[in-house]
Scaffold this motif. Structure first.
Motif, PDB file in Angstrom:
ATOM      1  N   GLY A  70     -24.901   9.789  32.438  1.00  0.00           N
ATOM      2  CA  GLY A  70     -25.537  10.819  33.253  1.00  0.00           C
ATOM      3  C   GLY A  70     -24.936  12.182  32.972  1.00  0.00           C
ATOM      4  N   GLN A  71     -25.533  13.192  33.500  1.00  0.00           N
ATOM      5  CA  GLN A  71     -25.068  14.583  33.394  1.00  0.00           C
ATOM      6  C   GLN A  71     -24.933  15.053  31.940  1.00  0.00           C
ATOM      7  OE1 GLN A  71     -21.350  14.405  35.563  1.00  0.00           O
ATOM      8  NE2 GLN A  71     -22.346  15.248  37.392  1.00  0.00           N
ATOM      9  N   ARG A  72     -25.840  14.638  31.093  1.00  0.00           N
ATOM     10  CA  ARG A  72     -25.755  15.028  29.680  1.00  0.00           C
ATOM     11  C   ARG A  72     -25.878  16.537  29.471  1.00  0.00           C
ATOM     12  NH1 ARG A  72     -28.616  10.222  26.220  1.00  0.00           N
ATOM     13  NH2 ARG A  72     -27.503   8.523  27.243  1.00  0.00           N
ATOM     14  N   PRO A  73     -26.907  17.185  30.033  1.00  0.00           N
ATOM     15  CA  PRO A  73     -27.005  18.638  29.806  1.00  0.00           C
ATOM     16  C   PRO A  73     -25.817  19.400  30.390  1.00  0.00           C
ATOM     17  CG  PRO A  73     -29.039  17.782  30.773  1.00  0.00           C
ATOM     18  CD  PRO A  73     -28.047  16.682  30.791  1.00  0.00           C
ATOM     19  N   GLU A  74     -25.336  18.963  31.550  1.00  0.00           N
ATOM     20  CA  GLU A  74     -24.205  19.639  32.172  1.00  0.00           C
ATOM     21  C   GLU A  74     -22.942  19.503  31.320  1.00  0.00           C
ATOM     22  OE1 GLU A  74     -26.085  17.375  33.750  1.00  0.00           O
ATOM     23  OE2 GLU A  74     -27.082  18.448  35.372  1.00  0.00           O
ATOM     24  N   ALA A  75     -22.764  18.329  30.715  1.00  0.00           N
ATOM     25  CA  ALA A  75     -21.592  18.103  29.870  1.00  0.00           C
ATOM     26  C   ALA A  75     -21.632  18.995  28.633  1.00  0.00           C
ATOM     27  CB  ALA A  75     -21.511  16.634  29.455  1.00  0.00           C
ATOM     28  N   ILE A  76     -22.788  19.081  27.998  1.00  0.00           N
ATOM     29  CA  ILE A  76     -22.915  19.925  26.808  1.00  0.00           C
ATOM     30  C   ILE A  76     -22.691  21.394  27.174  1.00  0.00           C
ATOM     31  CG2 ILE A  76     -24.552  20.771  25.054  1.00  0.00           C
ATOM     32  CD1 ILE A  76     -23.457  18.033  24.410  1.00  0.00           C
ATOM     33  N   GLN A  77     -23.245  21.832  28.291  1.00  0.00           N
ATOM     34  CA  GLN A  77     -23.048  23.223  28.732  1.00  0.00           C
ATOM     35  C   GLN A  77     -21.584  23.511  29.023  1.00  0.00           C
ATOM     36  OE1 GLN A  77     -25.676  23.610  32.058  1.00  0.00           O
ATOM     37  NE2 GLN A  77     -27.505  23.841  30.798  1.00  0.00           N
ATOM     38  N   ALA A  78     -20.907  22.582  29.692  1.00  0.00           N
ATOM     39  CA  ALA A  78     -19.492  22.781  30.021  1.00  0.00           C
ATOM     40  C   ALA A  78     -18.638  22.813  28.754  1.00  0.00           C
ATOM     41  CB  ALA A  78     -19.010  21.684  30.964  1.00  0.00           C
ATOM     42  N   LEU A  79     -18.927  21.943  27.809  1.00  0.00           N
ATOM     43  CA  LEU A  79     -18.174  21.932  26.558  1.00  0.00           C
ATOM     44  C   LEU A  79     -18.424  23.208  25.756  1.00  0.00           C
ATOM     45  CD1 LEU A  79     -18.705  18.212  25.568  1.00  0.00           C
ATOM     46  CD2 LEU A  79     -16.508  19.283  26.094  1.00  0.00           C
ATOM     47  N   ALA A  80     -19.685  23.633  25.694  1.00  0.00           N
ATOM     48  CA  ALA A  80     -20.012  24.860  24.959  1.00  0.00           C
ATOM     49  C   ALA A  80     -19.375  26.076  25.622  1.00  0.00           C
ATOM     50  CB  ALA A  80     -21.526  25.022  24.871  1.00  0.00           C
ATOM     51  N   ARG A  81     -19.337  26.078  26.939  1.00  0.00           N
ATOM     52  CA  ARG A  81     -18.750  27.196  27.678  1.00  0.00           C
ATOM     53  C   ARG A  81     -17.245  27.295  27.412  1.00  0.00           C
ATOM     54  NH1 ARG A  81     -20.737  25.854  32.409  1.00  0.00           N
ATOM     55  NH2 ARG A  81     -18.922  24.641  33.041  1.00  0.00           N
ATOM     56  N   ASN A  82     -16.595  26.170  27.190  1.00  0.00           N
ATOM     57  CA  ASN A  82     -15.151  26.130  26.962  1.00  0.00           C
ATOM     58  C   ASN A  82     -14.788  25.897  25.495  1.00  0.00           C
ATOM     59  OD1 ASN A  82     -14.041  26.274  29.781  1.00  0.00           O
ATOM     60  ND2 ASN A  82     -15.507  24.605  29.983  1.00  0.00           N
TER      61      ASN A  82
END
Length: 135
Positions: A70-82
């Motif tokens: 779950g939370q695939r888009p959120e994980a990618i966004q968080a990783l890209a942000r950091n």
């Protein structure tokens, strides 16, 4: 004539594989220890299944999957942000000439394994396999 090193035929070199595995382990450790100063990213449990390196070792593509899928888009966004902080942490723990640019993609191999397993368990395939056993 110069040999073209950027073809898709031979696959990755041993150096690409070795550096990719080192980055995968280091990235996994950084994410597991919570060394990144992002509450949202530290709250997620992310699996880094593979890191593929470009031939010049300047781009690292990490295939990741949040725990449970779950939370695939959120994980990618968080990783890209950091991405910058992750890159800095990886460079600090490894000795590479260049710090590779990190890119993150969702790992679809687990979904493909589930589809294959479901296909093999289907009635049509089971019927065909049972017919072969009679011979």
């Amino acid at each position: 004539m110069a040999k073209n090193k950027f073809h898709d035929g031979a696959g990755p070199s041993q150096r690409q594989l070795r550096v990719g595995e080192l980055i995968r382990r280091t990235l996994s450790d950084v994410l597991m220890q919570g060394d990144v100063h992002d509450v949202e990213l530290n709250a997620m449990s992310i699996t880094v299944s593979e890191v593929r390196m470009s031939p010049d070792l300047k781009i690292a593509t990490a295939f990741v999957l949040p725990l449970g899928g779950g939370q695939r888009p959120e994980a990618i966004q968080a990783l890209a942000r950091n991405k910058g902080e992750l890159r800095r942490q990886i460079t600090k723990q490894m000795s590479l000439k260049y710090a590779p640019d990190l890119r993150f993609l969702i790992d679809e191999s687990f979904d493909k394994m589930d589809e294959t397993r479901a296909l093999l368990q289907s009635d049509a395939v089971r019927r065909d396999l049972d017919d072969d056993d009679d011979d």
